[in-house]
Design a protein around this motif. Structure first.
Motif, PDB file in Angstrom:
ATOM      1  N   GLY A 104      -8.108 -11.732  72.146  1.00 60.51           N
ATOM      2  CA  GLY A 104      -7.725 -11.989  73.527  1.00 60.51           C
ATOM      3  C   GLY A 104      -7.150 -13.370  73.751  1.00 60.51           C
ATOM      4  N   HIS A 105      -7.384 -14.289  72.817  1.00 60.29           N
ATOM      5  CA  HIS A 105      -6.856 -15.649  72.964  1.00 60.29           C
ATOM      6  C   HIS A 105      -5.334 -15.672  73.012  1.00 60.29           C
ATOM      7  CE1 HIS A 105     -10.859 -16.914  72.587  1.00 60.29           C
ATOM      8  NE2 HIS A 105     -10.934 -17.095  71.288  1.00 60.29           N
ATOM      9  N   TRP A 106      -4.695 -14.632  72.478  1.00 59.03           N
ATOM     10  CA  TRP A 106      -3.228 -14.611  72.417  1.00 59.03           C
ATOM     11  C   TRP A 106      -2.573 -14.180  73.727  1.00 59.03           C
ATOM     12  CZ3 TRP A 106       0.011 -16.650  69.008  1.00 59.03           C
ATOM     13  CH2 TRP A 106      -0.436 -16.899  67.714  1.00 59.03           C
ATOM     14  N   ILE A 107      -3.329 -13.569  74.620  1.00 56.79           N
ATOM     15  CA  ILE A 107      -2.703 -12.969  75.794  1.00 56.79           C
ATOM     16  C   ILE A 107      -2.025 -14.014  76.673  1.00 56.79           C
ATOM     17  CG2 ILE A 107      -3.147 -11.688  77.926  1.00 56.79           C
ATOM     18  CD1 ILE A 107      -3.142  -9.946  75.441  1.00 56.79           C
ATOM     19  N   TYR A 108      -2.645 -15.163  76.832  1.00 62.12           N
ATOM     20  CA  TYR A 108      -2.026 -16.224  77.630  1.00 62.12           C
ATOM     21  C   TYR A 108      -0.652 -16.589  77.067  1.00 62.12           C
ATOM     22  CZ  TYR A 108      -1.044 -20.926  79.354  1.00 62.12           C
ATOM     23  OH  TYR A 108      -0.442 -22.029  79.893  1.00 62.12           O
ATOM     24  N   ILE A 109      -0.542 -16.681  75.749  1.00 58.82           N
ATOM     25  CA  ILE A 109       0.731 -17.033  75.112  1.00 58.82           C
ATOM     26  C   ILE A 109       1.746 -15.900  75.280  1.00 58.82           C
ATOM     27  CG2 ILE A 109       1.843 -17.579  72.897  1.00 58.82           C
ATOM     28  CD1 ILE A 109      -0.740 -19.031  72.121  1.00 58.82           C
ATOM     29  N   LEU A 110       1.291 -14.672  75.145  1.00 61.01           N
ATOM     30  CA  LEU A 110       2.193 -13.535  75.363  1.00 61.01           C
ATOM     31  C   LEU A 110       2.691 -13.497  76.801  1.00 61.01           C
ATOM     32  CD1 LEU A 110       0.625 -10.533  73.395  1.00 61.01           C
ATOM     33  CD2 LEU A 110       2.928 -11.471  73.111  1.00 61.01           C
ATOM     34  N   ASP A 111       1.805 -13.791  77.735  1.00 61.22           N
ATOM     35  CA  ASP A 111       2.230 -13.809  79.141  1.00 61.22           C
ATOM     36  C   ASP A 111       3.264 -14.911  79.393  1.00 61.22           C
ATOM     37  OD1 ASP A 111       0.581 -11.687  79.692  1.00 61.22           O
ATOM     38  OD2 ASP A 111      -1.031 -12.899  80.555  1.00 61.22           O
ATOM     39  N   GLU A 112       3.080 -16.046  78.740  1.00 61.93           N
ATOM     40  CA  GLU A 112       4.065 -17.127  78.864  1.00 61.93           C
ATOM     41  C   GLU A 112       5.405 -16.699  78.271  1.00 61.93           C
ATOM     42  OE1 GLU A 112       3.778 -20.288  80.363  1.00 61.93           O
ATOM     43  OE2 GLU A 112       2.078 -19.172  81.221  1.00 61.93           O
ATOM     44  N   TYR A 113       5.356 -15.959  77.188  1.00 69.26           N
ATOM     45  CA  TYR A 113       6.590 -15.458  76.577  1.00 69.26           C
ATOM     46  C   TYR A 113       7.314 -14.499  77.523  1.00 69.26           C
ATOM     47  CZ  TYR A 113       9.669 -13.072  73.243  1.00 69.26           C
ATOM     48  OH  TYR A 113      10.764 -12.537  72.594  1.00 69.26           O
TER      49      TYR A 113
END
Length: 372
Positions: A104-113
């Motif tokens: 789940g730590h990656w979701i913030y980065i995916l949302d920024e993408y």
């Protein structure tokens, strides 16, 4: 759009690291362009350096590890913004659109993408390794409760439906028939050597069991005259130490013999030990469940690391694929149930969908065959 598959995992626990490498290996084996990224390479150095210290602390103090797991942690405070900026530039330049996410730590980065590319559609599989979302997902839901609404959620093990939906292929060999296995039991505490496994070794020894012990440190290796064998991951290895992600270097460890730690190309070496065992004695982490299913090796379930692992244990017990250690002990350490559990695991594996095959078929359909 780029057809390269980006697999987003974590080195924080092997259950979020090894499955990503397994998927990556099989995608590449089918001629598909893919890569694995781990979250720890995109957090600030100070936070990353503390992981090794925490591993040692939690190995020694399981109650403290359980307490720390329940404490809220906003991962956004740990992100290295410069590193993430470089990553997003790369994704945008290459027009990345296909992602498999295991932390789940990656979701913030995916949302920024997604913001960066003006919310153009991207194909994201959220692949849950545990039977319910683990802490990285639960922490995320506190500030982004709708994190999954634009993504495709996949549970390998579905607690709500009380079923196993998928399996991940490990190696190319079929499970070893139960009667052909060595009369040994594997015992471990997961990638961080956590839990109560060490407390059980003496009791099992007194009851005549021969163990394959996955030690966390060399001082845990005892005299082999007791009939046990000892194995270790290279204690100097860190998942984020190199640009090349490899399966954990692993070796059998003996007194007065310098171990030669080696990494296999296609899967983790500890799997060879597990697939030869009558059962594995372990806390019920998602990675252990994946191995158990692939090898058709039952699990003797030790104390779980958090609620998500309790749900894992409940499912394995419900489907008669494992037994809680206390229940097994109360039975007088009987052995006759393990062959039935092995056969149940074989059936479950045969009925489950190969996640990689399904993903490839979906990819081929979506891209009209252009997936190279």
């Amino acid at each position: 759009m780029s057809n390269k598959i980006t697999i987003l995992g974590s080195g924080f626990g092997l259950g979020f690291y090894v499955p990503g490498l397994l998927i990556n290996y099989h995608l590449k084996d089918n001629g598909i362009n893919s890569e694995v990224l781990i979250f720890e390479n995109y957090i600030i150095e100070d936070k990353r350096n503390k992981i090794a210290l925490n591993k040692q602390t939690y190995h020694q103090n399981f109650p403290l590890a359980l307490l720390a797991q329940r404490m809220p942690w906003d991962i956004r405070e740990s992100i290295d913004n410069d590193m993430v900026e470089q990553l997003l530039n790369t994704w945008e330049k290459e027009n990345r659109s296909n992602f498999i996410v295991m932390s789940g730590h990656w979701i913030y980065i995916l949302d920024e993408y997604r913001k960066r590319i003006n919310n153009q559609p991207i194909n994201v599989d959220i692949l849950y390794i545990d039977a319910e979302p683990s802490p990285s997902w639960k922490g995320l839901s506190k500030y982004n409760p709708k994190y999954s609404e634009d993504y495709d959620e996949k549970f390998i093990f579905d607690a709500d439906k009380e079923e196993i939906s998928y399996y991940l292929p490990i190696g190319s060999k079929k499970p070893i028939p139960f009667k052909e296995r060595e009369n040994r039991f594997m015992i471990h505490g997961g990638g961080w050597g956590m839990g109560t496994y060490q407390e059980r070794i003496h009791e099992l020894e007194e009851n005549g069991f021969k163990l394959d012990v996955i030690a966390y440190k060399e001082d845990e290796v005892r005299d082999e005259k007791n009939g046990h064998r000892y194995f270790m991951m290279d204690p100097a290895w860190k998942a984020w130490d190199s640009n090349e992600l490899i399966f954990p270097p692993f070796a059998e460890v003996k007194h007065d013999v310098t171990p030669i730690f080696e990494s296999k190309e296609g899967y983790h070496s500890s799997f060879d030990v597990l697939r030869n065992a009558k059962a594995v004695i372990s806390k019920p982490g998602g990675g252990t469940l994946i191995d158990s299913l692939a090898a058709a090796t039952p699990i003797i379930l030790l104390e779980p690391f958090g609620h998500h692992e309790k749900i894992n244990a409940d499912l394995w017990e419900k489907l008669d694929l494992g037994i809680r250690y206390e229940t097994w002990k109360e039975s007088g350490f009987k052995l006759d149930m393990f062959e039935c559990m092995h056969e149940n695991l074989v059936k479950q594996r045969n009925n489950a969908v190969n996640y990689v095959e399904e993903y490839i078929n979906k990819l081929v359909k979506d891209t009209k065959g252009k997936v190279m």
